[in-house]
Design a protein around this motif. Structure first.
Motif, mmCIF file in Angstrom:
data_model
loop_
_atom_site.group_PDB
_atom_site.id
_atom_site.type_symbol
_atom_site.label_atom_id
_atom_site.label_comp_id
_atom_site.label_asym_id
_atom_site.label_seq_id
_atom_site.Cartn_x
_atom_site.Cartn_y
_atom_site.Cartn_z
ATOM 1 N N HIS A 1 1.295 7.717 3.697
ATOM 2 C CA HIS A 1 1.560 7.169 2.354
ATOM 3 C C HIS A 1 0.338 6.398 1.877
ATOM 4 O O HIS A 1 -0.625 6.240 2.618
ATOM 5 C CB HIS A 1 2.816 6.300 2.350
ATOM 6 C CG HIS A 1 2.723 5.057 3.187
ATOM 7 N ND1 HIS A 1 2.682 5.071 4.562
ATOM 8 C CD2 HIS A 1 2.642 3.745 2.838
ATOM 9 C CE1 HIS A 1 2.600 3.836 5.017
ATOM 10 N NE2 HIS A 1 2.558 3.010 4.004
ATOM 11 N N HIS B 1 -0.492 3.195 1.053
ATOM 12 C CA HIS B 1 -0.866 1.785 1.250
ATOM 13 C C HIS B 1 -2.229 1.685 1.940
ATOM 14 O O HIS B 1 -2.579 2.520 2.775
ATOM 15 C CB HIS B 1 0.194 1.066 2.096
ATOM 16 C CG HIS B 1 1.399 0.664 1.303
ATOM 17 N ND1 HIS B 1 2.656 0.572 1.850
ATOM 18 C CD2 HIS B 1 1.538 0.331 -0.007
ATOM 19 C CE1 HIS B 1 3.516 0.194 0.911
ATOM 20 N NE2 HIS B 1 2.858 0.047 -0.224
ATOM 21 N N ASP C 1 -3.364 -0.157 4.277
ATOM 22 C CA ASP C 1 -3.422 -0.211 5.740
ATOM 23 C C ASP C 1 -3.200 1.176 6.363
ATOM 24 O O ASP C 1 -3.187 1.315 7.586
ATOM 25 C CB ASP C 1 -2.446 -1.260 6.316
ATOM 26 C CG ASP C 1 -1.011 -1.051 5.907
ATOM 27 O OD1 ASP C 1 -0.767 -0.440 4.849
ATOM 28 O OD2 ASP C 1 -0.109 -1.500 6.637
ATOM 29 N N HIS C 2 -3.074 2.185 5.494
ATOM 30 C CA HIS C 2 -2.975 3.574 5.969
ATOM 31 C C HIS C 2 -4.080 4.481 5.424
ATOM 32 O O HIS C 2 -4.401 5.488 6.043
ATOM 33 C CB HIS C 2 -1.595 4.142 5.638
ATOM 34 C CG HIS C 2 -0.505 3.431 6.376
ATOM 35 N ND1 HIS C 2 0.088 3.932 7.499
ATOM 36 C CD2 HIS C 2 0.036 2.193 6.189
ATOM 37 C CE1 HIS C 2 0.969 3.049 7.965
ATOM 38 N NE2 HIS C 2 0.959 1.995 7.187
ATOM 39 N N HIS D 1 10.084 4.200 1.061
ATOM 40 C CA HIS D 1 9.304 3.022 1.432
ATOM 41 C C HIS D 1 9.035 2.273 0.134
ATOM 42 O O HIS D 1 9.620 2.596 -0.901
ATOM 43 C CB HIS D 1 8.025 3.521 2.136
ATOM 44 C CG HIS D 1 7.123 2.459 2.673
ATOM 45 N ND1 HIS D 1 7.587 1.322 3.297
ATOM 46 C CD2 HIS D 1 5.758 2.371 2.701
ATOM 47 C CE1 HIS D 1 6.542 0.588 3.664
ATOM 48 N NE2 HIS D 1 5.428 1.203 3.308
ATOM 49 N N ASP E 1 5.465 4.438 7.458
ATOM 50 C CA ASP E 1 6.293 3.262 7.135
ATOM 51 C C ASP E 1 7.512 3.773 6.386
ATOM 52 O O ASP E 1 7.380 4.590 5.485
ATOM 53 C CB ASP E 1 5.540 2.299 6.211
ATOM 54 C CG ASP E 1 4.340 1.670 6.887
ATOM 55 O OD1 ASP E 1 4.110 1.945 8.072
ATOM 56 O OD2 ASP E 1 3.645 0.883 6.212
HETATM 57 ZN ZN ZN Z 1 3.320 0.911 3.910
#
Ligand code: ZN
Length: 448
Positions: free
Chosen positions: A86, A88, A90-91, A157, A179
């Motif tokens: 996804h 975000h 942090d990904h 999410h 997530d």
């Molecule tokens: Zn996330």
């Protein structure tokens, strides 16, 4: 043999990166899942422009994954695909720095995720990133090498078009949850694809890589519909007498932004989204028809922001400001307002925090500073108008029972969170060390 490379995100919440390797004696084929950044490692140092940093510098700061484990013995191994669960940061936030380590290897994700990834790569200033990027539809199975195929399964999410990523191998499927939470009343109309998850469970899941962030919470995470009710209950009632109304939430949380825009329209106010990241995420969502901006406007350039805030401050009762800065991030709009810049925030204003505080010391300190400054100016604050986007223990238990995996590798959390997941797995009949493997950054789990 299947190997799980637990590269990063196994000792922290942030900078996630995992890889799945498969070999049957020949050259090992590898699929990477996610390349994330951990921003607070950089925010410690002021005036940092991440776009200009090299991969090595950021790895030294601990801000992006150290992927050297994939380089060791590199000739016997071939990375064939990079998948993104996804959008975000942090990904996907480290693609600009780590994509060039795997030149020409294609990157796959859902349309919203890939559009965000492209925008990340566009702002990259140190490297030229040449990896081709492909938008993948749910349910499509893409053969990426002789032995491996990938598939994206719809989940829910706090950002649109989140996925569980499946790597199909000759020995069975490897499922990465990304997530997720199981939201059965998502306002975006998205629902987890339970049918496909159950099918995968029947076909045989060899390994489940599961996020662990909130597994210690002994409940089921509430639907986004609950956050909507919290906001509607506050904003829509006859006794309301607020003058200035300012809301702040995650820029990528499109369902929440849509709700705030809808509320503004209901109140007869204009929603004004202020800040670069809000304009970016909402703009891309609008292109894909994921958000309706009717009645609202978004401003991003410093001049436009200054101009619009001046206009709003002279007739506050006509607007709902939606701004960046819910964690008190330096440079964000709300942080600057609290410092007396841009807008004379004070006793006539109410700030609604539609976000929790991310529990790490830097966020906690920045948020404390922000709230103290707002309180000193006499601003009224409404906090915690929010529900989490992460699965709690009972969402996780449901997934385990649907997929019935042979092996489990807990991910996306510090050691404590990973062991909480292992504890849940033991409740479900697994045994740590036998079929549940708690790993660390930079190690591998061999599945036999
Ligand atoms: Zn996330």
């Amino acid at each position: 043999m299947i190997k799980i490379y637990t590269i990063s995100g196994y000792e922290e919440v942030g900078k996630n990166m995992t890889a799945v390797g498969y070999s049957n004696g020949g050259r090992e084929e590898v699929v990477i899942m996610d390349m994330g950044i951990m921003l607070d490692r950089v925010l410690i140092h002021e005036d940092t422009n991440i776009q200009k940093f090299s991969d090595k510098e950021l790895q030294r700061l601990g801000a992006i994954p150290d992927d050297k484990i994939l380089w060791k013995g590199g000739k016997n191994r071939k990375v064939v695909a990079i998948t993104l669960t996804h959008g975000h940061l942090d990904h996907i936030g480290a693609i600009g720095k780590l994509g060039p380590h795997y030149p020409d290897v294609p990157i796959y994700g859902t349309p919203y995720t890939i559009k965000l990834a492209k925008s990340e790569v566009k702002s990259e200033e140190y490297f030229e990133v040449k990896n081709p990027m492909y938008e993948t539809e749910y349910g499509e199975i893409v053969q990426v090498s002789e032995n491996l195929a990938i598939e994206f399964v719809r989940s829910t999410h706090s950002i649109p078009q989140a996925s569980m990523v499946v790597v199909h191998t000759p020995e069975g499927a490897v499922v990465h949850t990304g997530d997720f939470k199981f939201d059965n009343n998502s306002p975006l109309g998205e629902k987890p694809d339970y049918k496909r998850l159950k099918e995968l469970g029947k076909e045989g899941v060899k390994v489940l890589i599961a996020e662990s962030t909130r597994v210690a919470e002994p409940t089921k995470t509430p639907s986004e519909r609950v956050a909507q009710m919290l906001l509607e209950d506050f904003f829509l009632y006859e006794g309301r007498d607020e003058v200035g109304l300012i809301a702040t939430t995650f820029a990528s949380h499109i369902a929440r932004l849509q709700e705030l825009i809808w509320l503004a329209n209901e109140m007869g106010r204009q929603a004004v989204l202020v800040g670069r990241s809000l304009a970016k995420y909402a703009g891309i969502a609008k292109q894909l028809g994921l958000i309706k901006m009717k009645g609202a406007r978004a401003v991003r350039s410093p001049n436009a922001v200054r101009k619009v805030l001046k206009e709003v401050s002279q007739a506050r009762e006509n607007y709902l400001l939606i701004v960046t800065g819910h964690q008190g991030e330096p440079g964000a709009v709300l942080t600057r307002m609290a410092d007396g810049e841009l807008y004379d925030i004070g006793g006539r204003d109410t700030v609604v925090f539609s976000a929790g505080t991310i529990p790490n010391p830097i966020n906690l300190a920045q948020r404390y500073k922000l709230e103290t400054k707002l309180r000193m100016k006499g601003v009224r604050m409404i906090k915690d108008m929010h529900v989490s986007g992460h699965a709690s223990r009972e969402d996780h238990r449901y997934l385990l029972r649907m997929l019935n995996p042979e092996n489990i590798v807990p991910a996306h959390g510090d050691f404590r969170m990973l062991t909480h997941y292992a504890e849940l797995a033991e409740e479900e009949g697994y045994l740590i060390g036998r079929d549940v493997f708690v790993s660390r950054n930079g190690y591998t789990v061999d599945i036999r």
